[in-house]
Design a protein around this motif. Sequence first.
Motif, PDB file in Angstrom:
ATOM      1  N   ARG A 123     -40.180 -50.740   4.553  1.00 24.94           N
ATOM      2  CA  ARG A 123     -39.382 -50.835   5.832  1.00 24.94           C
ATOM      3  C   ARG A 123     -37.940 -51.148   5.782  1.00 24.94           C
ATOM      4  NH1 ARG A 123     -42.601 -56.309   6.317  1.00 24.94           N
ATOM      5  NH2 ARG A 123     -41.164 -57.592   6.287  1.00 24.94           N
ATOM      6  N   SER A 124     -37.449 -51.583   4.641  1.00 23.54           N
ATOM      7  CA  SER A 124     -36.140 -51.776   4.646  1.00 23.54           C
ATOM      8  C   SER A 124     -35.342 -50.523   4.529  1.00 23.54           C
ATOM      9  CB  SER A 124     -35.868 -52.314   3.302  1.00 23.54           C
ATOM     10  OG  SER A 124     -36.065 -51.671   2.125  1.00 23.54           O
ATOM     11  N   GLU A 125     -35.877 -49.432   4.062  1.00 23.53           N
ATOM     12  CA  GLU A 125     -35.137 -47.977   4.493  1.00 23.53           C
ATOM     13  C   GLU A 125     -34.673 -47.824   5.857  1.00 23.53           C
ATOM     14  OE1 GLU A 125     -34.158 -46.083   1.934  1.00 23.53           O
ATOM     15  OE2 GLU A 125     -35.499 -47.429   0.331  1.00 23.53           O
ATOM     16  N   TRP A 126     -35.369 -48.425   6.775  1.00 24.43           N
ATOM     17  CA  TRP A 126     -34.917 -48.197   7.993  1.00 24.43           C
ATOM     18  C   TRP A 126     -33.932 -49.151   8.848  1.00 24.43           C
ATOM     19  CZ3 TRP A 126     -36.639 -43.865  10.196  1.00 24.43           C
ATOM     20  CH2 TRP A 126     -37.817 -43.179   9.814  1.00 24.43           C
ATOM     21  N   SER A 127     -33.385 -49.987   7.892  1.00 27.08           N
ATOM     22  CA  SER A 127     -32.686 -51.405   8.641  1.00 27.08           C
ATOM     23  C   SER A 127     -31.646 -50.850   9.313  1.00 27.08           C
ATOM     24  CB  SER A 127     -32.135 -52.080   7.440  1.00 27.08           C
ATOM     25  OG  SER A 127     -31.537 -51.395   6.522  1.00 27.08           O
ATOM     26  N   THR A 128     -31.000 -49.969   8.895  1.00 26.18           N
ATOM     27  CA  THR A 128     -29.695 -49.331   9.965  1.00 26.18           C
ATOM     28  C   THR A 128     -30.150 -48.521  11.132  1.00 26.18           C
ATOM     29  OG1 THR A 128     -28.137 -49.151   7.837  1.00 26.18           O
ATOM     30  CG2 THR A 128     -27.318 -47.990   9.897  1.00 26.18           C
ATOM     31  N   VAL A 129     -31.391 -47.742  10.846  1.00 34.56           N
ATOM     32  CA  VAL A 129     -31.813 -47.227  12.195  1.00 34.56           C
ATOM     33  C   VAL A 129     -32.187 -48.232  13.160  1.00 34.56           C
ATOM     34  CG1 VAL A 129     -33.507 -45.324  12.982  1.00 34.56           C
ATOM     35  CG2 VAL A 129     -32.249 -45.202  11.000  1.00 34.56           C
ATOM     36  N   ALA A 130     -33.098 -49.212  12.804  1.00 29.43           N
ATOM     37  CA  ALA A 130     -33.575 -50.154  13.596  1.00 29.43           C
ATOM     38  C   ALA A 130     -32.516 -50.826  14.163  1.00 29.43           C
ATOM     39  CB  ALA A 130     -34.336 -51.191  12.695  1.00 29.43           C
ATOM     40  N   GLU A 131     -31.400 -51.147  13.639  1.00 25.42           N
ATOM     41  CA  GLU A 131     -30.438 -52.015  14.102  1.00 25.42           C
ATOM     42  C   GLU A 131     -29.547 -51.274  15.625  1.00 25.42           C
ATOM     43  OE1 GLU A 131     -25.811 -53.845  13.405  1.00 25.42           O
ATOM     44  OE2 GLU A 131     -27.178 -53.320  11.688  1.00 25.42           O
ATOM     45  N   ALA A 132     -29.503 -50.125  15.137  1.00 22.15           N
ATOM     46  CA  ALA A 132     -28.918 -49.010  16.124  1.00 22.15           C
ATOM     47  C   ALA A 132     -29.902 -48.861  17.371  1.00 22.15           C
ATOM     48  CB  ALA A 132     -28.544 -47.617  15.518  1.00 22.15           C
ATOM     49  N   LEU A 133     -31.334 -48.779  17.140  1.00 22.47           N
ATOM     50  CA  LEU A 133     -32.038 -48.730  18.288  1.00 22.47           C
ATOM     51  C   LEU A 133     -32.048 -49.735  19.078  1.00 22.47           C
ATOM     52  CD1 LEU A 133     -35.069 -46.650  16.173  1.00 22.47           C
ATOM     53  CD2 LEU A 133     -33.703 -45.814  17.997  1.00 22.47           C
ATOM     54  N   VAL A 134     -32.009 -51.127  18.559  1.00 20.63           N
ATOM     55  CA  VAL A 134     -31.977 -52.204  19.356  1.00 20.63           C
ATOM     56  C   VAL A 134     -30.681 -52.232  20.268  1.00 20.63           C
ATOM     57  CG1 VAL A 134     -31.869 -54.732  19.275  1.00 20.63           C
ATOM     58  CG2 VAL A 134     -33.567 -53.420  17.561  1.00 20.63           C
ATOM     59  N   GLN A 135     -29.779 -51.845  19.547  1.00 18.37           N
ATOM     60  CA  GLN A 135     -28.673 -51.821  20.124  1.00 18.37           C
ATOM     61  C   GLN A 135     -28.666 -50.841  21.583  1.00 18.37           C
ATOM     62  OE1 GLN A 135     -25.265 -51.110  17.776  1.00 18.37           O
ATOM     63  NE2 GLN A 135     -25.281 -53.068  16.930  1.00 18.37           N
ATOM     64  N   ALA A 136     -29.527 -49.720  21.396  1.00 16.49           N
ATOM     65  CA  ALA A 136     -29.445 -48.785  22.332  1.00 16.49           C
ATOM     66  C   ALA A 136     -30.716 -49.238  23.299  1.00 16.49           C
ATOM     67  CB  ALA A 136     -29.898 -47.561  21.728  1.00 16.49           C
ATOM     68  N   GLY A 137     -31.191 -50.454  23.356  1.00 16.00           N
ATOM     69  CA  GLY A 137     -32.338 -50.953  24.270  1.00 16.00           C
ATOM     70  C   GLY A 137     -33.695 -50.710  23.872  1.00 16.00           C
ATOM     71  N   ARG A 138     -33.999 -50.712  22.513  1.00 14.84           N
ATOM     72  CA  ARG A 138     -35.234 -50.565  22.287  1.00 14.84           C
ATOM     73  C   ARG A 138     -35.845 -51.548  21.225  1.00 14.84           C
ATOM     74  NH1 ARG A 138     -36.815 -45.408  24.671  1.00 14.84           N
ATOM     75  NH2 ARG A 138     -34.799 -44.592  25.275  1.00 14.84           N
ATOM     76  N   ARG A 139     -37.082 -51.951  21.459  1.00 17.13           N
ATOM     77  CA  ARG A 139     -37.836 -52.764  20.683  1.00 17.13           C
ATOM     78  C   ARG A 139     -38.354 -51.965  19.532  1.00 17.13           C
ATOM     79  NH1 ARG A 139     -43.571 -54.733  20.269  1.00 17.13           N
ATOM     80  NH2 ARG A 139     -43.395 -56.761  19.146  1.00 17.13           N
ATOM     81  N   VAL A 140     -38.027 -52.495  18.227  1.00 17.49           N
ATOM     82  CA  VAL A 140     -38.556 -51.717  16.893  1.00 17.49           C
ATOM     83  C   VAL A 140     -39.282 -52.592  16.097  1.00 17.49           C
ATOM     84  CG1 VAL A 140     -37.532 -50.941  14.875  1.00 17.49           C
ATOM     85  CG2 VAL A 140     -36.077 -50.734  17.000  1.00 17.49           C
ATOM     86  N   VAL A 141     -40.558 -52.147  15.583  1.00 16.84           N
ATOM     87  CA  VAL A 141     -41.469 -52.348  14.757  1.00 16.84           C
ATOM     88  C   VAL A 141     -41.380 -51.732  13.671  1.00 16.84           C
ATOM     89  CG1 VAL A 141     -44.190 -53.059  14.612  1.00 16.84           C
ATOM     90  CG2 VAL A 141     -42.820 -53.311  16.712  1.00 16.84           C
TER      91      VAL A 141
END
Length: 406
Positions: free
Chosen positions: A37-55
Motif C-alpha cells: 500500500r505504500s506505493e499509493w502514499s503520494t496519491v493518497a495524500e493528494a486525494l485527502v487534500q481533494a476531500g476524499r477518505r482513502v483506504v
Amino acid sequence: MTILTFKGFGGVRLEAEAIGDENDPTILLVHGAGQTRSEWSTVAEALVQAGRRVVSLDLRGHGGSEWPESGRYDLESHIEDLRAVLAQLGTRPVVVTSTSSGWIATVALATDAANLAAGLVLVDMPARRDPGLAKAIAERLAALRGHDQKLWDERVLGQIDLDDLENRLAEAAPKLNLPTLVVRGGLPWMERSPASAAFDAALPNAESVEVADADLLVVTDRTEAFLSHLLDFLDRKQPRAAPEFRAGSDARTLRDAMGCFATGITIITSRDGDGTPIGLTANSFTSLSLDPPLLLVCVANTAGSAPVLREAEHFAVNMLQVSQQATSNRFAGKGEDRFAATAWTEGETGMPLIDGALGAFECKRHAIHDGGDHFILVGEVVRAQFEPRRDPLLYFRGKYRRLHFA
C-alpha cells in the motif's frame, strides 16, 4: 491515520490504512502484485487534500496483511478477499487498482458491481495473457526503490492461472455496469493491444486515457499527471456534494471568496534607516507591466514593517518554493528575529534576498497608492533572478498547497 483490519477469504486477516474525514466519499486503493500500500502514499495524500477518505489495502501476502500458511494466492482467493473488504467497509467506494489488481477488481465487480462500488479505475492493467508481468514489475520496483523482498510473499508470483485470464476479463467487462476509468502508460507491456481495445469497447460505462513517458508505472513515475485524470473523473462521477454557493458582502464572506483564488507566497524585504533588514510575508503580489518593468504588492497598514516599506527607496520580492513553508510562517509571525533564523544574502541593490527562493525581484520604488486597509507598493524591477527547477509554495483557502498536476 487509522489501521483497519478485514476478514478475507478463508479467514485471512487483511490490513489497510485509512486517512481523511470519514464523512467524505471513500476511495479504496489496491496495489498490484509485488507491491504494498505504500506505493499509493503520494496519491493518497493528494486525494485527502481533494476531500476524499482513502483506504489503502494490502493484499494477502503483502505488507501488513496475513501471509496464509496454505500459500494460496490464486485469482479466486483475491477476488473473494476484495468482495469481503467491500462488504465490510459499510460504504460504496471508488476502487482504484494498479496492474494485476485490476484483474481482481474486474472479475470481483462483475457480480453486483453497483451494490459494492461507486466506480472503478484500472491503471496499467494488461488485458491479455502475460506470464512475466507480475514478476517483472515486482523485480523492477525492488531494484528501483531498494524494497525489502520480505514485504511480500514470493509465493504470490505465478499462482494466477493466466491461461483463461483473457476470457474471464472479456466475460466480466460487459457486466461492469459502473463508471470506469482506464488509464494506461508507456511501458511496452502496457501498450494498447487488440485485447485491450476489445476490453475497453466492452465496458458499458467507461472512458480511457493514456499517460505518456512513464518509465515504469503511471502511479509511481507520472503521479501528478495520473492524479489530474483521477481527480477529474472523481469530480464528475462521484462529486463530494451538490455545489454550495455562499453569498454576501460582509468581510468574512469576502475573505473566504478571495481565498478561493490560489496564489504564490512572497516575502517582501527591505532595510530601515539604520540598515537593519526587515521583511514580511505577503501573497497579494502581481506583475503590472513589462515596459517599464513594474510589479506591485499590497501591504497591510497595520503590518509592523509597513512604515519602513512606505518610505523605502528599494525593496525586494522573494517568491517562495515548496520547501519554504517554515520561512513563510516565520516572516508572518511576530516576536522572532526573522533574519537570524533565515539564510539570506545581499542583492545588487543591497536588499536582503532569501536563500533558496524560487525567484527574487529587486525593485526601486515607483509609486505608492492608498487602498483601504492596505497600501499598494509599486516597484520598478532593476534585477530579477529565478530557479527554474523548483516548484512554488502555494496558498489556497487558508492552507499551504503544492502543485498537483504536471
